[in-house]
Motif scaffolding. Structure first.
Motif, PDB file in Angstrom:
ATOM      1  N   GLU A  77       0.934  -1.282  -0.012  1.00 39.79           N
ATOM      2  CA  GLU A  77       0.015   0.082  -0.016  1.00 39.79           C
ATOM      3  C   GLU A  77       0.842   1.071  -0.111  1.00 39.79           C
ATOM      4  OE1 GLU A  77      -3.413   2.237   2.872  1.00 39.79           O
ATOM      5  OE2 GLU A  77      -2.787   0.220   3.252  1.00 39.79           O
ATOM      6  N   VAL A  78       1.942   1.188   0.905  1.00 43.59           N
ATOM      7  CA  VAL A  78       2.719   2.416   0.825  1.00 43.59           C
ATOM      8  C   VAL A  78       3.343   2.709  -0.511  1.00 43.59           C
ATOM      9  CG1 VAL A  78       4.758   3.275   1.994  1.00 43.59           C
ATOM     10  CG2 VAL A  78       3.107   2.076   3.518  1.00 43.59           C
ATOM     11  N   LEU A  79       3.932   1.543  -1.110  1.00 39.69           N
ATOM     12  CA  LEU A  79       4.783   1.647  -2.276  1.00 39.69           C
ATOM     13  C   LEU A  79       3.773   2.050  -3.234  1.00 39.69           C
ATOM     14  CD1 LEU A  79       7.267  -1.172  -2.149  1.00 39.69           C
ATOM     15  CD2 LEU A  79       7.524   1.173  -1.227  1.00 39.69           C
ATOM     16  N   THR A  80       2.550   1.627  -3.268  1.00 41.47           N
ATOM     17  CA  THR A  80       1.614   2.198  -4.334  1.00 41.47           C
ATOM     18  C   THR A  80       1.395   3.426  -4.443  1.00 41.47           C
ATOM     19  OG1 THR A  80       0.669  -0.045  -4.463  1.00 41.47           O
ATOM     20  CG2 THR A  80      -0.700   1.748  -5.239  1.00 41.47           C
ATOM     21  N   GLU A  81       1.267   3.970  -3.055  1.00 44.82           N
ATOM     22  CA  GLU A  81       0.879   5.343  -2.755  1.00 44.82           C
ATOM     23  C   GLU A  81       1.992   6.088  -3.241  1.00 44.82           C
ATOM     24  OE1 GLU A  81       0.080   6.098   1.201  1.00 44.82           O
ATOM     25  OE2 GLU A  81      -2.123   5.192   1.053  1.00 44.82           O
ATOM     26  N   LEU A  82       3.277   5.957  -3.146  1.00 45.77           N
ATOM     27  CA  LEU A  82       4.384   6.362  -3.387  1.00 45.77           C
ATOM     28  C   LEU A  82       4.713   6.661  -5.121  1.00 45.77           C
ATOM     29  CD1 LEU A  82       7.308   7.694  -2.824  1.00 45.77           C
ATOM     30  CD2 LEU A  82       8.337   5.402  -2.815  1.00 45.77           C
ATOM     31  N   ASP A  83       4.294   5.336  -5.612  1.00 47.73           N
ATOM     32  CA  ASP A  83       4.404   5.412  -6.965  1.00 47.73           C
ATOM     33  C   ASP A  83       3.287   6.297  -7.678  1.00 47.73           C
ATOM     34  OD1 ASP A  83       4.983   4.051  -9.936  1.00 47.73           O
ATOM     35  OD2 ASP A  83       2.994   3.502  -9.827  1.00 47.73           O
ATOM     36  N   GLU A  84       2.220   6.528  -7.291  1.00 47.04           N
ATOM     37  CA  GLU A  84       1.067   7.407  -7.353  1.00 47.04           C
ATOM     38  C   GLU A  84       1.629   9.088  -7.506  1.00 47.04           C
ATOM     39  OE1 GLU A  84      -2.087   6.444  -5.194  1.00 47.04           O
ATOM     40  OE2 GLU A  84      -2.721   4.707  -6.564  1.00 47.04           O
ATOM     41  N   ASP A  85       2.487   9.088  -6.408  1.00 45.42           N
ATOM     42  CA  ASP A  85       2.940  10.435  -6.038  1.00 45.42           C
ATOM     43  C   ASP A  85       3.717  10.593  -6.951  1.00 45.42           C
ATOM     44  OD1 ASP A  85       3.028  12.843  -4.350  1.00 45.42           O
ATOM     45  OD2 ASP A  85       4.782  12.055  -3.685  1.00 45.42           O
ATOM     46  N   LEU A  86       4.849   9.764  -7.189  1.00 42.94           N
ATOM     47  CA  LEU A  86       5.883  10.092  -8.219  1.00 42.94           C
ATOM     48  C   LEU A  86       5.185  10.393  -9.635  1.00 42.94           C
ATOM     49  CD1 LEU A  86       8.413   7.305  -7.278  1.00 42.94           C
ATOM     50  CD2 LEU A  86       8.604   9.809  -6.850  1.00 42.94           C
ATOM     51  N   ALA A  87       4.064   9.659 -10.139  1.00 43.10           N
ATOM     52  CA  ALA A  87       3.462   9.900 -11.316  1.00 43.10           C
ATOM     53  C   ALA A  87       2.948  11.357 -11.357  1.00 43.10           C
ATOM     54  CB  ALA A  87       2.394   8.912 -11.409  1.00 43.10           C
ATOM     55  N   ARG A  88       2.321  11.760 -10.154  1.00 46.15           N
ATOM     56  CA  ARG A  88       1.740  13.147 -10.208  1.00 46.15           C
ATOM     57  C   ARG A  88       3.208  14.023 -10.386  1.00 46.15           C
ATOM     58  NH1 ARG A  88      -1.711  10.950  -6.341  1.00 46.15           N
ATOM     59  NH2 ARG A  88      -0.272  11.404  -4.496  1.00 46.15           N
ATOM     60  N   GLN A  89       4.086  13.900  -9.635  1.00 45.05           N
ATOM     61  CA  GLN A  89       5.357  14.724  -9.897  1.00 45.05           C
ATOM     62  C   GLN A  89       5.758  14.741 -11.261  1.00 45.05           C
ATOM     63  OE1 GLN A  89       8.468  14.359  -6.910  1.00 45.05           O
ATOM     64  NE2 GLN A  89       6.705  13.380  -5.654  1.00 45.05           N
ATOM     65  N   GLU A  90       5.824  13.504 -11.892  1.00 48.94           N
ATOM     66  CA  GLU A  90       6.178  13.489 -13.293  1.00 48.94           C
ATOM     67  C   GLU A  90       5.489  14.274 -14.348  1.00 48.94           C
ATOM     68  OE1 GLU A  90       8.589   8.928 -13.599  1.00 48.94           O
ATOM     69  OE2 GLU A  90       6.258   9.183 -14.220  1.00 48.94           O
ATOM     70  N   GLU A  91       4.058  14.277 -14.111  1.00 52.47           N
ATOM     71  CA  GLU A  91       2.834  14.839 -14.797  1.00 52.47           C
ATOM     72  C   GLU A  91       3.312  16.427 -14.809  1.00 52.47           C
ATOM     73  OE1 GLU A  91       0.376  15.989 -17.551  1.00 52.47           O
ATOM     74  OE2 GLU A  91       1.118  14.086 -17.296  1.00 52.47           O
ATOM     75  N   ALA A  92       3.301  16.855 -13.276  1.00 57.98           N
ATOM     76  CA  ALA A  92       3.647  18.391 -13.113  1.00 57.98           C
ATOM     77  C   ALA A  92       4.872  18.892 -13.619  1.00 57.98           C
ATOM     78  CB  ALA A  92       3.918  18.817 -11.581  1.00 57.98           C
ATOM     79  N   ILE A  93       6.183  17.997 -13.941  1.00 60.68           N
ATOM     80  CA  ILE A  93       7.431  18.092 -14.301  1.00 60.68           C
ATOM     81  C   ILE A  93       7.156  18.427 -15.853  1.00 60.68           C
ATOM     82  CG2 ILE A  93       9.794  17.419 -14.857  1.00 60.68           C
ATOM     83  CD1 ILE A  93       9.712  16.376 -12.145  1.00 60.68           C
ATOM     84  N   ARG A  94       6.439  17.436 -16.484  1.00 58.97           N
ATOM     85  CA  ARG A  94       6.297  17.648 -17.888  1.00 58.97           C
ATOM     86  C   ARG A  94       5.562  19.078 -18.313  1.00 58.97           C
ATOM     87  NH1 ARG A  94       5.450  11.992 -17.820  1.00 58.97           N
ATOM     88  NH2 ARG A  94       3.409  12.051 -17.388  1.00 58.97           N
ATOM     89  N   GLU A  95       4.605  19.369 -17.352  1.00 64.84           N
ATOM     90  CA  GLU A  95       3.816  20.549 -17.889  1.00 64.84           C
ATOM     91  C   GLU A  95       4.614  21.978 -17.357  1.00 64.84           C
ATOM     92  OE1 GLU A  95       0.569  20.748 -15.023  1.00 64.84           O
ATOM     93  OE2 GLU A  95      -0.295  19.007 -16.023  1.00 64.84           O
ATOM     94  N   ARG A  96       5.474  21.655 -16.587  1.00 68.79           N
ATOM     95  CA  ARG A  96       6.501  23.066 -16.460  1.00 68.79           C
ATOM     96  C   ARG A  96       7.628  22.883 -17.466  1.00 68.79           C
ATOM     97  NH1 ARG A  96       8.944  21.867 -10.514  1.00 68.79           N
ATOM     98  NH2 ARG A  96      10.115  23.631 -11.096  1.00 68.79           N
ATOM     99  N   ARG A  97       8.100  22.068 -17.841  1.00 66.37           N
ATOM    100  CA  ARG A  97       8.989  21.733 -18.962  1.00 66.37           C
ATOM    101  C   ARG A  97       8.218  22.323 -20.336  1.00 66.37           C
ATOM    102  NH1 ARG A  97      12.699  17.022 -20.444  1.00 66.37           N
ATOM    103  NH2 ARG A  97      13.779  18.436 -21.231  1.00 66.37           N
ATOM    104  N   ALA A  98       7.121  21.854 -20.428  1.00 69.34           N
ATOM    105  CA  ALA A  98       6.336  22.446 -21.701  1.00 69.34           C
ATOM    106  C   ALA A  98       6.169  24.147 -21.598  1.00 69.34           C
ATOM    107  CB  ALA A  98       5.104  21.824 -21.773  1.00 69.34           C
ATOM    108  N   ARG A  99       5.836  24.546 -20.453  1.00 70.83           N
ATOM    109  CA  ARG A  99       5.945  25.933 -20.095  1.00 70.83           C
ATOM    110  C   ARG A  99       7.250  26.747 -20.601  1.00 70.83           C
ATOM    111  NH1 ARG A  99       3.851  28.554 -14.963  1.00 70.83           N
ATOM    112  NH2 ARG A  99       4.090  30.379 -16.401  1.00 70.83           N
TER     113      ARG A  99
END
Length: 251
Positions: A77-99
């Motif tokens: 459960e903990v690692l699943t939550e961590l993976d989901e959090d990392l996925a959100r961070q990756e999406e945010a980084i992609r959006e920032r790089r696009a800007r």
């Protein structure tokens, strides 16, 4: 093993080992007769696990929760939550790089006001010649500030309205003329007869969508007061009259 040997085997520092003891992540070993701690294989295994979990991105509080469950039932459960959090961070980084790419590739380069949205940067690029006017430069600074501080919907509405207001050479020319009138008031008194003409010219440049709730503006608002204080007295009076004109016209 002594603490230095344990730390070396696990690839951490002795300071980290002591910190894990203080947090209750690593059991304290028994002390020998000479007072030194004696670590065993069990400590090395536990320390290695702590290191693996922290390298995955878990905080020490999360590591404690995982280690507290002997059966390891919470680990998935903990690692699943961590993976989901990392996925959100990756999406945010992609959006920032696009800007960032949009800003770096924008025609005319980055505006002097610093990083703004690509849409506002494009508008600034189209009116770059107006920055010879001190009032125009100050206006751009205020617009960049508002874009940063506004909620997303209001920000989009503002940028769209500015685009409409400056959407033609004639509109840009009218804005330039209004700025010139305001610049001329830098050493004038608030009752200078030119104040009314400058206010009228500026009001004619502002589309209804730019300040749709202008009738509700509080002239004692701290932001407005700071804005007025940054202007010469006659310029501040011209801005106040501009808002009064807009209020009257939008009733």
């Amino acid at each position: 093993m002594r603490i230095g040997e344990l730390a070396g085997v696990a690839g951490v520092t002795t300071r980290a080992v002591r910190h894990y003891h203080q947090l209750g992540l690593l059991d304290e070993p028994e002390r020998r007769a000479n007072g030194y701690r004696e670590y065993g294989l069990r400590h090395a295994v536990a320390l290695a696990r702590i290191r693996r979990l922290t390298e995955l991105g878990l905080g020490l509080a999360e590591v404690r929760d995982v280690l507290a469950d002997d059966a390891g039932k919470d680990l998935v459960e903990v690692l699943t939550e961590l993976d989901e959090d990392l996925a959100r961070q990756e999406e945010a980084i992609r959006e920032r790089r696009a800007r960032l790419r949009a800003l770096l590739e924008a025609e005319g380069g980055l505006p002097v006001e610093g990083p703004v949205s690509p849409e506002l940067a494009a508008l600034f690029a189209g009116t770059a010649h107006l920055t010879d006017s001190p009032m125009a430069a100050k206006d751009r600074e205020i617009i960049a500030f508002l874009e940063t501080s506004m909620p997303p919907e209001a920000r989009e509405r503002m940028v769209s309205s500015i685009g409409e207001a400056l959407g033609s050479p004639g509109a840009v020319a009218r804005a330039g003329a209004a700025y010139a009138l305001l610049d001329a008031l830098v050493d004038a008194a608030p009752d200078d007869p030119r104040v009314e003409g400058a206010a009228r010219a500026l009001a004619d440049c502002i589309p209804p969508g730019l300040f749709p709730e202008v009738g509700e503006l509080d002239h004692d608002d701290n932001v407005l007061r700071a804005f007025y204080a940054d202007l010469a007295p006659a310029q501040a009076e011209a801005m106040r009259r501009t808002l009064r004109i807009l209020v009257e016209e939008r009733r």
